[in-house]
Design a protein around this motif. Structure first.
Motif, mmCIF file in Angstrom:
data_model
loop_
_atom_site.group_PDB
_atom_site.id
_atom_site.type_symbol
_atom_site.label_atom_id
_atom_site.label_comp_id
_atom_site.label_asym_id
_atom_site.label_seq_id
_atom_site.Cartn_x
_atom_site.Cartn_y
_atom_site.Cartn_z
ATOM 1 N N PRO A 95 -12.366 -6.643 -1.544
ATOM 2 C CA PRO A 95 -13.745 -6.607 -1.817
ATOM 3 C C PRO A 95 -13.945 -5.227 -3.009
ATOM 4 C CG PRO A 95 -13.459 -6.559 0.495
ATOM 5 C CD PRO A 95 -12.097 -6.428 -0.200
ATOM 6 N N HIS A 96 -15.072 -5.384 -3.606
ATOM 7 C CA HIS A 96 -15.142 -4.475 -4.749
ATOM 8 C C HIS A 96 -15.447 -2.984 -4.478
ATOM 9 C CE1 HIS A 96 -19.395 -5.368 -2.951
ATOM 10 N NE2 HIS A 96 -19.491 -3.978 -3.226
ATOM 11 N N HIS A 97 -15.974 -2.610 -3.128
ATOM 12 C CA HIS A 97 -16.154 -1.194 -2.897
ATOM 13 C C HIS A 97 -14.594 -0.503 -2.616
ATOM 14 C CE1 HIS A 97 -15.547 -3.156 1.165
ATOM 15 N NE2 HIS A 97 -15.215 -2.167 1.607
ATOM 16 N N VAL A 98 -13.570 -1.598 -2.663
ATOM 17 C CA VAL A 98 -12.244 -0.880 -2.288
ATOM 18 C C VAL A 98 -11.576 -0.376 -3.803
ATOM 19 C CG1 VAL A 98 -9.794 -1.312 -1.504
ATOM 20 C CG2 VAL A 98 -11.744 -2.394 -0.449
ATOM 21 N N LEU A 99 -11.983 -0.826 -4.766
ATOM 22 C CA LEU A 99 -11.421 -0.793 -6.137
ATOM 23 C C LEU A 99 -11.526 0.582 -6.429
ATOM 24 C CD1 LEU A 99 -12.517 -3.918 -8.026
ATOM 25 C CD2 LEU A 99 -10.379 -3.383 -7.067
ATOM 26 N N PRO A 100 -12.497 1.336 -6.558
ATOM 27 C CA PRO A 100 -12.468 2.742 -6.735
ATOM 28 C C PRO A 100 -11.518 3.632 -6.166
ATOM 29 C CG PRO A 100 -14.832 1.961 -6.522
ATOM 30 C CD PRO A 100 -13.778 0.961 -6.032
ATOM 31 N N HIS A 101 -11.231 3.309 -4.798
ATOM 32 C CA HIS A 101 -10.289 3.873 -3.970
ATOM 33 C C HIS A 101 -8.812 3.718 -4.470
ATOM 34 C CE1 HIS A 101 -13.508 5.242 -1.710
ATOM 35 N NE2 HIS A 101 -13.761 4.118 -1.401
ATOM 36 N N LEU A 102 -8.418 2.616 -4.994
ATOM 37 C CA LEU A 102 -7.195 2.161 -5.204
ATOM 38 C C LEU A 102 -6.672 2.671 -6.677
ATOM 39 C CD1 LEU A 102 -7.110 -1.814 -4.087
ATOM 40 C CD2 LEU A 102 -6.271 0.276 -3.001
ATOM 41 N N PHE A 103 -7.830 2.619 -7.592
ATOM 42 C CA PHE A 103 -7.645 2.821 -9.013
ATOM 43 C C PHE A 103 -8.424 4.270 -9.177
ATOM 44 C CE2 PHE A 103 -6.994 -1.664 -8.818
ATOM 45 C CZ PHE A 103 -5.679 -1.631 -9.607
ATOM 46 N N GLN A 104 -8.047 5.502 -8.546
ATOM 47 C CA GLN A 104 -8.804 6.641 -8.496
ATOM 48 C C GLN A 104 -8.858 7.379 -9.677
ATOM 49 O OE1 GLN A 104 -6.930 9.067 -5.447
ATOM 50 N NE2 GLN A 104 -6.953 7.471 -3.935
ATOM 51 N N ALA A 105 -7.879 6.943 -10.865
ATOM 52 C CA ALA A 105 -7.906 7.394 -12.209
ATOM 53 C C ALA A 105 -8.895 6.988 -12.957
ATOM 54 C CB ALA A 105 -6.408 7.719 -12.691
ATOM 55 N N TYR A 106 -9.584 5.787 -12.612
ATOM 56 C CA TYR A 106 -10.408 5.193 -13.540
ATOM 57 C C TYR A 106 -11.773 4.866 -13.430
ATOM 58 C CZ TYR A 106 -5.692 3.538 -15.016
ATOM 59 O OH TYR A 106 -4.416 3.725 -15.481
ATOM 60 N N ASP A 107 -12.652 5.740 -13.853
ATOM 61 C CA ASP A 107 -14.012 5.917 -13.595
ATOM 62 C C ASP A 107 -14.875 4.734 -13.857
ATOM 63 O OD1 ASP A 107 -14.155 6.028 -16.373
ATOM 64 O OD2 ASP A 107 -15.063 7.891 -16.120
ATOM 65 N N PHE A 108 -14.220 3.617 -14.408
ATOM 66 C CA PHE A 108 -15.166 2.394 -14.744
ATOM 67 C C PHE A 108 -15.427 1.615 -13.691
ATOM 68 C CE2 PHE A 108 -10.888 1.524 -16.649
ATOM 69 C CZ PHE A 108 -10.583 0.453 -15.724
ATOM 70 N N PHE A 109 -14.593 1.975 -12.574
ATOM 71 C CA PHE A 109 -14.835 1.176 -11.460
ATOM 72 C C PHE A 109 -15.952 1.775 -10.213
ATOM 73 C CE2 PHE A 109 -10.159 0.152 -11.890
ATOM 74 C CZ PHE A 109 -10.423 -1.452 -11.831
ATOM 75 N N GLN A 110 -16.651 2.983 -10.730
ATOM 76 C CA GLN A 110 -17.452 3.577 -10.064
ATOM 77 C C GLN A 110 -18.869 2.923 -9.837
ATOM 78 O OE1 GLN A 110 -17.350 6.504 -8.197
ATOM 79 N NE2 GLN A 110 -15.093 6.164 -8.727
ATOM 80 N N PRO A 111 -19.240 2.236 -10.694
ATOM 81 C CA PRO A 111 -20.552 1.499 -10.764
ATOM 82 C C PRO A 111 -20.515 0.551 -9.472
ATOM 83 C CG PRO A 111 -19.913 1.369 -12.829
ATOM 84 C CD PRO A 111 -18.880 1.909 -12.430
ATOM 85 N N LEU A 112 -19.287 -0.090 -9.161
ATOM 86 C CA LEU A 112 -19.229 -0.792 -7.749
ATOM 87 C C LEU A 112 -19.344 -0.237 -6.648
ATOM 88 C CD1 LEU A 112 -15.850 -2.620 -8.794
ATOM 89 C CD2 LEU A 112 -18.130 -3.601 -9.172
ATOM 90 N N THR A 113 -19.426 0.955 -6.466
ATOM 91 C CA THR A 113 -19.686 1.838 -5.501
ATOM 92 C C THR A 113 -21.328 1.527 -5.082
ATOM 93 O OG1 THR A 113 -20.132 3.680 -6.475
ATOM 94 C CG2 THR A 113 -18.023 3.445 -5.579
#
Length: 467
Positions: free
Chosen positions: A282-300
């Protein structure tokens, strides 16, 4: 030749599909690739979950997939399961609105009328609601041609009453979401195309939906399942792919890029090296998996809704108002807390022993998320309170099976397609060899997830062959 490692994260149908087709191609082409799938929970299959009990077959998640969508049919055929596919039995479906069950008018498409006479004869809407819906014939095309709220678009064309009593119960059942927040372009973009081409949405549907004569072909059910339950497809993938490929109870904590490879850290003190990764979580997991990449933050900020279903087993004699049909959905204007009920034993003959009835009710509309957190007993009592007046049920069920899916339904809010496209573009530059797939991204249905799993497999192959 150096072996290339492909790691799949997530063991739902998307990840399983990718694993199956990867392993199949590797064996057929004798490629130097090695595949592993990591799943955080203690089972594979994700929302596909079949329970067998006292002669009943109970689907705790989805109960079928659309027969017209080929990726799922193709996978079943590739697995040698074509002889186990069964179609649903057809029958009248209903909408509970204005305090009563109403037949869905003949010719309706997702609750939108395409035949005038059945719509006018139905008591589903008031006279005022019918007149307002008819304005679709004369209203001009909308000025917004980009993404917008699905609810806003439909309300403008057809009015609030038709949307709330007919369209929303059907469409929200697919996405478990709020129509007024859902993205038109990510869910039903052809509605906008029809309006822009024909000016009227109803006229567009009338033109494009073929006026088919009633034939045995048309009477066939539109959905497929398997004789022994939907989880048949999961078991077949595991068996044909090989158990050694799958690692359950293995939660990925973090993914770190190291030069041209990736290091995957898990909760089991195990670290995996990967040349390519298929991320089917699921999308909300991605920011935790790739912590060095802020472009996943909109998914939160992308919401997830919770739903639950309650399967109830009865003797058929306990249901005094034995309505002919396959089930009903509930208008959001109703005071009922259930959102729908499937008469499963009628829709799927294989699910109940002779003389028994199996009902499956659903709860958890966007404005009533608290119900999913109630106890099994309280939830079952609410369902029985809603169903008993409609179906005149006498006595208690033989058993009830409650299944919760908490924060499990991704919401395709306005801007969804653009949001996902931008993230994938940034991944291509910053995380080459990492590919997204699953219900959070490109479609929530089983065939959509299977198609994404296949596509991710192709992307991983093409990437590795260029390395």
């Amino acid at each position: 030749m150096t072996t290339k490692n492909i790691i799949i994260i997530g063991g739902g149908i998307t990840g399983l599909t990718a694993a199956y087709y990867l392993q199949k191609d590797i064996a057929e082409r004798d490629l130097p690739f090695e595949v592993k799938l990591l799943e955080a929970s203690n089972r594979l299959g994700g929302k596909i979950n079949t329970k067998r009990m006292n002669g009943f077959i109970i689907e705790r998640g989805p109960d079928s997939f659309l027969a017209r969508k080929q990726p799922a049919v193709k996978l079943a055929n590739d697995l040698g399961l074509s002889d186990q596919l069964i179609r649903n039995r057809t029958g009248q479906a209903y909408i509970f609105a204005r305090g009563a069950l109403h037949e869905i008018p003949q010719g309706s498409h997702m609750g939108i009328p395409t035949q005038i006479r059945p719509f006018l004869e139905s008591a589903l809407l008031s006279t005022r609601g019918k007149l307002r819906a008819g304005l679709d014939y004369i209203l001009p095309r909308g000025k917004e041609v980009g993404d917008q709220s699905l609810g806003k678009f439909l309300r403008r064309r057809l009015g609030d009453e038709l949307v709330e009593n007919s369209i929303e119960p059907l469409l929200s059942g697919i996405y478990s979401g709020d129509l007024d927040q859902m993205s038109l372009m990510a869910t039903f973009p052809h509605f906008l195309e029809l309006e822009q081409r024909y000016r009227s949405l109803i006229k567009g549907l009338q033109q494009t939906m073929s006026e088919q004569k009633t034939t045995s072909q048309n009477k066939r059910g539109k959905f497929f399942s398997f004789k022994n339950g939907l989880e048949t497809i999961v078991a077949a993938i595991i068996k044909q792919t090989g158990n050694e490929l799958f690692h359950i109870n293995t939660k990925v904590e973090k993914i770190v890029k190291t030069h041209s490879r990736y290091r995957i850290y898990t909760n089991r003190d195990a670290c995996y090296e990967a040349d390519a990764i298929i991320v089917a979580v699921p999308h909300h997991v991605l920011p935790h998996l790739f912590q060095a990449y802020d472009f996943f933050q909109p998914l939160t900020h992308v919401p997830l809704t919770s739903v639950a279903n309650i399967a109830l087993a009865f003797d058929q004699s306990q249901i005094k108002n034995d309505i002919h049909g396959t089930g009903f959905v509930v208008s959001r204007n109703s005071s009922n807390r259930i959102t729908a009920c499937t008469w499963t034993h009628k829709k799927w003959q294989h699910t109940a022993p002779d003389g028994k009835a199996l009902l499956r009710a659903y709860v958890g509309q966007p404005s009533d998320q608290a119900i999913v957190r109630l106890s099994d007993t309280d939830m079952t009592n609410i369902v029985l309170r809603d169903l008993t007046p409609i179906m005149n049920i006498v006595g208690d069920p033989e058993f009830a099976v409650v299944t919760r899916w908490e924060k499990a339904m991704p919401q395709y809010t306005v801007g969804h397609k653009a949001r996902i496209r931008q993230i994938k573009e940034k991944m291509e530059k910053s995380l080459p060899g990492v590919f997204l797939a699953g219900s959070s991204y490109g479609g929530v249905g089983i065939p959509d997830c299977i198609a994404q799993g296949e596509q991710a497999k192709r992307q991983a192959f093409l990437y590795l062959q260029k390395q």
